[in-house]
Write an enzyme that holds these catalytic residues in place. Structure first.
Site, mmCIF file in Angstrom:
data_model
loop_
_atom_site.group_PDB
_atom_site.id
_atom_site.type_symbol
_atom_site.label_atom_id
_atom_site.label_comp_id
_atom_site.label_asym_id
_atom_site.label_seq_id
_atom_site.Cartn_x
_atom_site.Cartn_y
_atom_site.Cartn_z
ATOM 1 N N ASP A 2 0.667 -1.167 0.000
ATOM 2 C CA ASP A 2 -0.089 -0.067 0.075
ATOM 3 C C ASP A 2 0.864 1.393 0.097
ATOM 4 O OD1 ASP A 2 -1.635 2.173 0.456
ATOM 5 O OD2 ASP A 2 -2.215 1.450 2.594
ATOM 6 N N LYS A 30 2.825 11.651 -3.649
ATOM 7 C CA LYS A 30 1.792 10.862 -4.320
ATOM 8 C C LYS A 30 0.936 11.945 -4.977
ATOM 9 C CE LYS A 30 -1.596 7.127 -3.717
ATOM 10 N NZ LYS A 30 -1.874 6.306 -2.717
ATOM 11 N N GLU A 79 -7.370 1.159 -4.294
ATOM 12 C CA GLU A 79 -7.189 0.723 -2.902
ATOM 13 C C GLU A 79 -8.633 0.350 -2.335
ATOM 14 O OE1 GLU A 79 -5.956 4.765 -1.972
ATOM 15 O OE2 GLU A 79 -3.791 4.119 -2.842
ATOM 16 N N ASP A 81 -13.183 5.704 1.297
ATOM 17 C CA ASP A 81 -11.662 5.522 1.830
ATOM 18 C C ASP A 81 -11.108 7.132 1.660
ATOM 19 O OD1 ASP A 81 -9.109 5.065 1.437
ATOM 20 O OD2 ASP A 81 -8.916 3.987 -0.079
#
Ligand code: AMP
Length: 542
Positions: free
Chosen positions: A10, A71, A178, A201
């Site tokens: 992850d 990211k 994800e 999420d």
């Protein structure tokens, strides 16, 4: 015991996590600090490159040389409005490299520019090494992995993630969204009890909502929505602005141009935000924040909720959209799964629960580890795990945005309209074919512009790539036909091919080879920075 063949990673905006299947169970591997998650932070301090908690703790001291939230920049152009926003929010220097966002630091006495792929590779190499060591291998061994990405990542962001993995000597078996990974972990844990899940999420930098049908070893994504620039960092920023205003009100001094003060205050704000998830108020105390003055204030949960209300309400937009896209109502949802560190905020939980008319939210699985667990299960499945419950796993995912071509409605049309070839929420891998006639007499070339988005006017969508088909057979307008094929592979990566009907004449573009991304040679050079080649010793010289 069978040696595990692949790991699940992850790669989070703020934290990363790695797991492996051992004896039929998913194990999250601790780093050398004994922690299950590692901050996704890279520091270039005192001639050393380090990853994780150590540089994170030193952000305030070296604000320009500690890189976090990479990211948010990966796979993005420098002039992307989100990157421009990050330039004001992130303390380090963001620059343009070949039109793409990159970071500039001072290291070993020189100015260096690193792409987000390289920074991500440093993080990936660090957590990969944790896993490789745990499995008894060598740090520069190549390893297979499944890596998670936000459901809302576009092609460039996906490809940049694959490039980052290559630099870190990781062979990507598959990218997995994800929320899908979290649903997979949940389905496995619940022994595949049938039901329809809504996965909410909210991590450090991205927000994804997915509706996923779980049944007999299968996770079928029905629809996805989200925002690739919304997450815990935004709450920190709201908090941060509040503190700056407090400081200005009390001391009549503006800290907004002082990188060191900004970093210190940001860390304190994030800490206070986390404390408010458990306590009724949080003190904010920073000694000598700026110009000899301290910051002393406190924030209550009520004030925090008021400041963040709008942002939290904003997350309900994608929730409504995803229900509509899946053609479901709130009552059709059996379970709501919370994933990502920011879902620990109580106000988010109550807002979501109220939206679902008081339905309980499932916090059964650890939000920090659920995504890595899912990736680990898929990694074991793809590397032909020994375990039958893992062998039988199936995933059906969807594309988050519509993909299509710019089309012109006649010779004089200069505007161009977006014609969707693969609508959003289509399951992949998939293939779609369409026929386009020539527009002019004796037309010998045709240009194809590929876009993604939902707008009718092409200029409002995102350009993914351009290519031409030349040497088209001369004929009156509309006589020659061109077949255009859109193909999306199991990683969600798109290839578009055009060919003249009844002719060998073909041209194609794989969007992953998007201009501006890294070449194989660049990747090899970058691998050498992480894993310097071992010097060959010539024994004859002795
Ligand atoms: P993730 O990307 O899932 O690792 O989520 C990281 C984000 O979750 C960061 O913005 C953290 O500040 C936030 N976070 C972690 N724990 C908490 C907490 N207890 N309360 C509020 N936010 C949290």
């Amino acid at each position: 015991m069978e040696k595990p063949k692949a790991i699940g990673i992850d790669l989070g905006t703020t934290f990363s996590c790695v797991g492996v299947i051992q004896n039929g169970k998913c194990e999250i591997i601790t780093n050398n600090q004994g922690e299950y998650t590692t901050p996704s932070v890279v520091g270039f301090i005192d001639g050393q490159r380090t990853v994780g908690e150590w540089p994170k703790k030193r952000t305030h001291k070296y604000p320009l040389n500690v890189i976090s939230c990479i990211k948010r920049l990966i796979g993005r152009k420098f002039d992307d409005p989100n990157v421009q926003k990050d330039i004001t929010n992130l303390p380090f220097k963001i620059v343009s490299k070949d039109g793409n966002a990159a970071v500039e630091i001072q290291f070993k006495g020189e100015t260096r520019i690193y792409t987000p792929e390289e920074i991500s590779a440093f993080i990936l190499a660090d957590i990969k090494n944790t896993a490789v060591k745990y499995l008894g291998g060598q740090s520069n061994d190549m390893i297979d992995a499944v890596i998670t990405i936000p459901a809302y990542f576009n092609d460039a962001q996906k490809q940049a993630t694959i490039d980052a993995a290559k630099i870190a000597k990781i062979n990507v078996l598959r990218l997995i969204n994800e929320p899908t990974a979290a649903a997979l972990a949940y389905g496995f844990k619940q022994k595949w009890k049938n039901g329809t899940l809504l996965v909410y999420d909210l991590g450090g930098g991205t927000f994804d909502v997915s509706i996923i049908k779980v049944s007999d070893g299968c996770c079928e994504v029905l629809a996805v929505d989200g925002d690739d620039h919304l997450g815990g960092e935004d709450f920190d920023n709201i908090f941060f602005k509040y503190c700056i205003e407090e400081f200005q009100r009390k001391h009549k001094k503006d800290i907004s141009n002082n990188a060191r003060a900004i970093c210190r205050l940001k860390a304190v704000c994030e800490d206070a935000k986390r404390r408010l998830s458990n306590d009724k108020f949080a003190p904010i105390e920073v000694e000598n924040l700026f110009d000899g003055e301290d910051l002393n204030c406190k924030i209550t949960v009520a004030r925090f909720n008021e400041l963040c209300k709008e942002l939290i309400q904003k997350t309900l937009g994608p929730v409504k959209n995803v229900l509509e896209a899946a053609k479901l109502t709130k009552n059709d949802i059996n379970n709501i799964l919370l994933v990502g560190g920011s879902t620990r905020i109580p106000f988010i939980r109550t807002t979501l629960s109220e939206f679902f008319d008081g339905k309980n939210l499932n916090a059964d699985i650890n939000p920090d580890e659920a995504v890595a667990n899912g990736a680990t299960l898929l990694a074991a499945n793809l590397s032909k795990s020994f375990d039958t419950s893992i062998q039988n796993i199936r995933l059906l995912d969807v594309i988050p945005r519509s993909i299509g071509l710019r089309v012109f409605r006649g010779q004089s049309d200069r505007v161009g309209y977006f014609q969707v070839s693969i609508p959003r929420n289509t399951k992949f891998p998939c293939v779609n074919k369409a026929e386009y006639p020539t527009l002019r007499d004796n037309q010998t070339a045709m240009k194809f512009e590929i876009y993604e988005g939902e707008y009718r006017l092409v200029k409002n969508n995102k350009l993914l790539g351009i290519f031409r088909l030349n040497n088209i057979t001369r004929a009156p307008a509309c006589v020659t036909k061109i077949d255009v094929t859109f193909e999306i592979d199991e990683n969600g990566i798109l290839t578009v091919t055009a060919s003249e009907v009844g002719n060998e004449n073909t041209n194609s573009i794989t969007i992953q080879q998007n201009k501006g991304r890294l070449t194989e040679n660049e990747i090899i050079k970058m691998v050498d920075e992480i894993y310097p080649p071992i010097m060959e010793i010539d024994l004859d010289d002795d």
